[in-house]
Design an enzyme around this catalytic site. Structure first.
Site, PDB file in Angstrom:
ATOM      1  CG  ASP A 118      41.312 -39.848  43.384  1.00 37.01           C
ATOM      2  OD1 ASP A 118      40.114 -39.838  42.592  1.00 37.01           O
ATOM      3  OD2 ASP A 118      41.313 -38.774  44.149  1.00 37.01           O
ATOM      4  CG  ASP A 136      39.716 -38.885  48.252  1.00 38.02           C
ATOM      5  OD1 ASP A 136      40.214 -39.248  47.537  1.00 38.02           O
ATOM      6  OD2 ASP A 136      38.689 -37.469  48.471  1.00 38.02           O
TER       7      ASP A 136
HETATM    8  C1  LIG Z   1      36.751 -39.261  51.631  1.00 34.87           C
HETATM    9  C2  LIG Z   1      35.603 -39.066  50.549  1.00 34.87           C
HETATM   10  C3  LIG Z   1      35.560 -38.731  49.598  1.00 34.87           C
HETATM   11  C4  LIG Z   1      35.500 -37.674  49.174  1.00 34.87           C
HETATM   12  O1  LIG Z   1      34.190 -36.407  49.257  1.00 34.87           O
HETATM   13  C5  LIG Z   1      34.895 -35.301  49.584  1.00 34.87           C
HETATM   14  O2  LIG Z   1      34.558 -34.900  48.327  1.00 34.87           O
HETATM   15  C6  LIG Z   1      33.219 -34.607  50.290  1.00 34.87           C
HETATM   16  C7  LIG Z   1      34.122 -33.591  50.981  1.00 34.87           C
HETATM   17  C8  LIG Z   1      32.160 -34.210  49.242  1.00 34.87           C
HETATM   18  C9  LIG Z   1      31.628 -35.448  48.630  1.00 34.87           C
HETATM   19  C10 LIG Z   1      30.747 -35.124  46.946  1.00 34.87           C
HETATM   20  C11 LIG Z   1      30.297 -35.867  49.852  1.00 34.87           C
HETATM   21  C12 LIG Z   1      30.397 -36.527  50.799  1.00 34.87           C
HETATM   22  C13 LIG Z   1      30.539 -37.953  50.506  1.00 34.87           C
HETATM   23  C14 LIG Z   1      30.352 -39.156  51.457  1.00 34.87           C
HETATM   24  C15 LIG Z   1      31.457 -40.190  50.671  1.00 34.87           C
HETATM   25  O3  LIG Z   1      31.862 -39.999  49.450  1.00 34.87           O
HETATM   26  C16 LIG Z   1      31.549 -41.569  51.896  1.00 34.87           C
HETATM   27  C17 LIG Z   1      33.026 -41.640  52.047  1.00 34.87           C
HETATM   28  C18 LIG Z   1      33.502 -42.336  53.059  1.00 34.87           C
HETATM   29  C19 LIG Z   1      34.844 -42.019  52.929  1.00 34.87           C
HETATM   30  C20 LIG Z   1      34.988 -42.322  54.417  1.00 34.87           C
HETATM   31  C21 LIG Z   1      35.031 -40.844  55.018  1.00 34.87           C
HETATM   32  C22 LIG Z   1      35.197 -43.389  52.116  1.00 34.87           C
HETATM   33  C23 LIG Z   1      36.657 -43.163  52.211  1.00 34.87           C
HETATM   34  C24 LIG Z   1      36.707 -43.789  50.175  1.00 34.87           C
HETATM   35  C25 LIG Z   1      37.395 -43.321  49.687  1.00 34.87           C
HETATM   36  C26 LIG Z   1      38.738 -42.591  50.182  1.00 34.87           C
HETATM   37  O4  LIG Z   1      39.883 -43.708  50.786  1.00 34.87           O
HETATM   38  C27 LIG Z   1      40.903 -42.537  51.329  1.00 34.87           C
HETATM   39  C28 LIG Z   1      37.791 -43.442  47.816  1.00 34.87           C
HETATM   40  C29 LIG Z   1      37.896 -42.439  47.150  1.00 34.87           C
HETATM   41  C30 LIG Z   1      38.497 -42.614  46.191  1.00 34.87           C
HETATM   42  O5  LIG Z   1      36.211 -42.995  45.971  1.00 34.87           O
HETATM   43  C31 LIG Z   1      38.061 -41.130  45.141  1.00 34.87           C
HETATM   44  O6  LIG Z   1      37.897 -41.443  43.645  1.00 34.87           O
HETATM   45  C32 LIG Z   1      37.338 -40.524  45.782  1.00 34.87           C
HETATM   46  C33 LIG Z   1      37.961 -39.027  45.001  1.00 34.87           C
HETATM   47  O7  LIG Z   1      38.811 -38.685  44.782  1.00 34.87           O
HETATM   48  C34 LIG Z   1      36.677 -37.591  45.682  1.00 34.87           C
HETATM   49  N1  LIG Z   1      36.638 -37.610  46.525  1.00 34.87           N
HETATM   50  C35 LIG Z   1      35.103 -37.418  47.176  1.00 34.87           C
HETATM   51  O8  LIG Z   1      34.488 -36.845  47.224  1.00 34.87           O
END
Ligand SMILES: CCC[C@@H]1OC(=O)[C@@H](C)C[C@H](C)CCCCC(=O)CCC[C@@H](CC)/C=C/C=C(\COC)CC[C@@H](O)[C@@H](O)C[C@H](O)CNC1=O
Length: 162
Positions: A118, A136
């Protein structure tokens, strides 16, 4: 002939998003120390090299098997919905491509490093939003577009009409 699935343009969009995600992560990993922060816009926006072995907000740290399973299920469902529901529906096609590219971007990190890179560090007025990445952003935009499509363009409207 009107192409209903727009496979070529959508594939180009997916490859562009995935490439941008992986390129930016590569530059952060090779060009910065973990924890290093480069201010971009005063104190409101910085590039901070960060790693997250969890999901959003660091949930479920280290649960890689769970993330692999969820991601594969999400990808299968997205491909199914694309070919079943997105025919001639450009907004839904773009939403699904954003979700697929975002899921794949973090999936590659999780397979290669068991954690996600990130770097987008935004300080919203009073809340220090978690550091995130291009994948993300694509996922979040994809979720928003999917909601718009459903409630304002798709079934939601028809059901409401009945
Ligand atoms: C965006 C989904 C997160 C992403 O899901 C993915 O990979 C998917 C494909 C697989 C996951 C295992 C399953 C989804 C979990 C759903 C979830 O978590 C609810 C999220 C809501 C969302 C609205 C959709 C809010 C927003 C947050 C953030 C993004 O802001 C732009 C903060 C990101 C930071 O915490 C960063 O450290 C995160 C890191 O990069 C890993 N990323 C993940 O796990």
């Amino acid at each position: 002939m009107k192409t209903s699935y727009r496979i070529i343009p959508m594939a180009i969009l997916a490859i562009f998003l995935l490439g941008l995600d992986q390129l930016t992560k590569f530059l952060v990993v090779t060009g910065m120390e973990e924890g290093e922060s480069i201010p971009v816009l005063g104190k409101y926006l910085a590039i901070t090299s960060h790693r997250n072995s969890g999901a959003a907000w660091g949930m479920l740290q280290g649960q890689m098997i769970f993330f692999y399973i969820i991601t594969v299920i999400v990808l299968v469902i997205l491909v199914y919905v694309y070919f079943k529901e997105a025919k001639n529906n450009l907004l839904l096609q773009i939403a699904i491509v954003m979700l697929v590219a975002g899921s794949l971007g973090n999936f590659i990190d999780r397979i290669l490093f068991q954690e996600v890179v990130d770097f987008v560090d935004v300080l919203l007025i009073f809340y220090d939003f978690p550091i995130f990445n291009v994948a993300d952003s694509a996922l979040t935009v994809g979720v928003v577009l999917m909601l718009v499509e459903f409630f304002f363009m798709g079934k939601g409207e028809k059901d409401a009409g009945n």
